[in-house]
Design an enzyme around this catalytic site. Structure first.
Site, PDB file in Angstrom:
ATOM      1  N   ASN A 157      19.573  19.024  21.291  1.00 42.95           N
ATOM      2  CA  ASN A 157      19.637  20.335  21.949  1.00 42.95           C
ATOM      3  C   ASN A 157      18.516  21.284  21.524  1.00 42.95           C
ATOM      4  O   ASN A 157      18.045  22.088  22.315  1.00 42.95           O
ATOM      5  CB  ASN A 157      21.009  20.979  21.734  1.00 42.95           C
ATOM      6  CG  ASN A 157      21.389  21.108  20.275  1.00 42.95           C
ATOM      7  OD1 ASN A 157      20.904  20.366  19.419  1.00 42.95           O
ATOM      8  ND2 ASN A 157      22.267  22.040  19.973  1.00 42.95           N
ATOM      9  N   GLU A 255      24.950  18.773   9.425  1.00 43.86           N
ATOM     10  CA  GLU A 255      25.276  19.951  10.239  1.00 43.86           C
ATOM     11  C   GLU A 255      25.796  19.406  11.561  1.00 43.86           C
ATOM     12  O   GLU A 255      25.040  18.866  12.369  1.00 43.86           O
ATOM     13  CB  GLU A 255      24.045  20.829  10.437  1.00 43.86           C
ATOM     14  CG  GLU A 255      24.363  22.239  10.896  1.00 43.86           C
ATOM     15  CD  GLU A 255      24.435  22.374  12.402  1.00 43.86           C
ATOM     16  OE1 GLU A 255      25.565  22.543  12.919  1.00 43.86           O
ATOM     17  OE2 GLU A 255      23.398  22.302  13.067  1.00 43.86           O
ATOM     18  N   CYS A 289      25.695  24.392  18.987  1.00 43.27           N
ATOM     19  CA  CYS A 289      26.878  24.094  18.172  1.00 43.27           C
ATOM     20  C   CYS A 289      27.611  25.352  17.719  1.00 43.27           C
ATOM     21  O   CYS A 289      28.787  25.297  17.363  1.00 43.27           O
ATOM     22  CB  CYS A 289      26.504  23.242  16.969  1.00 43.27           C
ATOM     23  SG  CYS A 289      25.220  23.964  15.933  1.00 43.27           S
TER      24      CYS A 289
END
Length: 488
Positions: A157, A255, A289
């Site tokens: 992303n 992450e 996210c």
């Protein structure tokens, strides 16, 4: 380094300061999410390519670590400057391969340069400790030293920014790194090779490789040369990396996914909340996210929020990401679009009410590519999949709540714990939220957007380790304790 054949640009891997193809000769096509045309090819790297990258990194690491920290910082600062100088070219690549709006792509390049420059400026501020010993004529010195060969695995992303987020602190602290961008959006990261060379990063210190997760990725994680793996991506992939890393007990920084609650209480500023929700939920086509993924709106302001939010979302323009008037581009690929469609359809079947969107857009412009309309769902329950599982797209499921306590219980009733949003002017509740919201990053009365000096970390299945700031820098250093006795 690239070449062009028949309108398709071919990029090569960057290993030991050289631009190379895969030893296996294979390539990966990278298609535009806007029209599905193949725009780029990159090497389909093999385990042999991974081994070569790790070996060259290992050979380069001692000299890089021995270099004075200020010199490492100066080289990386030049690298950051070159990223800025190539801002438009890199942004165009990001828009082409990922589908994000060009304005956002420009912002990603700026952030990428800052992810390199911020730790580079801290190179002379890496500190250890000197402690008194229980013995006469002795000092205890705790040094912070690099791990050695590190591996960075980035998500699709924000491929450039997430790669630079790892490269900056890893190299600043004397480590070397092999970076593997995702196969769906690898090109902008490979374009860094030429800039690394121009900046004077020594051969082998930074290697950029491409290939499949089950081949290239597996080898990078399990190879005995690797001492630390840092990865941004899905929780499922992170868990698999954690399991594989356990065999050798190497350091892991993850992450991972998020399911950020957006809480608006009775005294919150509705207009400010609406503005923040519109930006935060729809940035990058909702593929962030830390996006708000579930909305808990107090009864007292629910109707006002829903009316204003629905009106604002309905006005968002979906279309060509290169058009400066576009708000939302395509999703990254067909699989992601199909998953989004399925989860919305399931929520409606379970009783959610469709207020805005809920389908792929009509029209010839959207006949090809991966498109989905901004969507608002009401009358959701917290047990629904749309309220519990990560939805990487422009979908806003909304629930009514009657109190802070109810919102807190619903927000924490989730396996993820990355980000959360809270809108209230009650300082007492804000201070309670510090202790009671089970999330690593909390935005109070503002849209999302972490800063370099902060710390980006998740709780629960959202990860372990964290990134950014002084604590992120320390993630790339391990401690070595010296008992120095000089009593004669």
């Amino acid at each position: 380094m690239k070449s062009t054949h028949g309108g398709v640009d071919s990029y090569r891997m960057y290993i030991n300061g050289e631009f190379v193809d895969s030893k296996g000769g294979g390539t990966i096509d990278v298609a535009s999410p806007t029209n599905e045309e193949v725009l780029f090819t990159v090497p389909n790297g093999t385990t042999d390519d991974a081994q070569l990258a790790l070996e060259t990194a290992k050979a380069a690491q001692p000299a890089w670590a021995a270099m004075p920290a200020v010199e490492r910082g100066n080289i990386l600062a030049r690298f950051a400057d070159l990223i800025r100088e190539n801002r438009e070219r890199l942004a165009r690549i990001l828009t082409q391969e990922m589908g994000k709006t060009y304005s956002l792509a420009l912002g990603e390049v700026d952030v990428s340069a800052d992810f390199i420059n911020f730790p580079a400026q801290a190179a002379r501020r890496i500190e250890g400790d000197i402690l008194p010993s229980d013995l006469p004529g002795e000092h205890i010195m705790i040094h912070k030293v690099p791990y050695g060969v590190t591996v960075g695995i980035a998500a699709w992303n924000f491929p450039l920014a997430l790669s630079c987020r790892k490269i900056g602190p890893a190299l600043t602290t004397g480590n070397v790194m092999v970076v593997k961008p995702p196969s769906v959006t690898p090109v902008a990261v490979l374009a860094l090779g030429e800039l690394a060379e121009q900046a004077g990063i020594p051969k082998g210190v930074l290697n950029l490789v491409t290939g499949g997760g089950s081949t290239m990725g597996e080898e990078l994680v399990t190879n005995p040369i690797t001492r630390l793996v840092t990865m941004t991506g899905s929780s499922q992939t992170g868990q698999e990396i954690f399991r594989k890393a356990a065999d050798r007990l190497i350091a892991v920084r993850l992450e991972l996914g998020g399911k950020a609650p957006f809480i608006l209480l009775a005294d919150g500023d509705v207009d400010k909340a609406v503005d923040a929700a519109v930006v935060s939920r729809h940035l990058n086509s909702g593929q962030v996210c830390t996006c708000p993924e579930r909305f808990y709106i107090h009864d007292a302001v629910y109707d006002e929020f829903l009316q204003k939010y629905s009106a604002a979302v309905a006005k968002l323009k979906i279309g060509d990401p290169m058009d400066e008037t576009t708000d939302i581009g395509p999703k990254v690929n067909a699989h992601e679009t199909s998953q989004l469609e399925q989860i919305v359809d399931k929520a409606v079947a379970q009783g959610a009410k469709l207020v805005v969107g809920g389908k792929r857009p009509d029209g010839e412009q959207f006949a090809k590519g991966h498109w989905y309309e901004p969507t608002i769902l009401t009358e959701c329950t917290n047990e629904m999949e749309v309220m519990q599982e990560e939805v990487f797209g422009v979908v806003s499921p909304i629930m009514r709540i009657g109190s802070y306590e109810e919102a807190l219980a619903l927000a924490n009733d989730c396996k993820y714990g990355l980000a959360a949003f809270l809108f209230t002017n009650d300082v007492r509740l804000i201070q309670r939220a510090v202790l009671e919201l089970e999330f690593g990053e909390i935005y109070v009365n503002r849209p999302m957007g972490e800063q370099r000096q902060g710390f980006h970390n998740g709780y629960k299945l959202s990860g372990t380790g964290g990134e950014d700031g002084k604590y992120g820098l320390e993630n790339y250093l391990e401690k070595k304790t010296m008992y120095v006795n000089f009593s004669g």
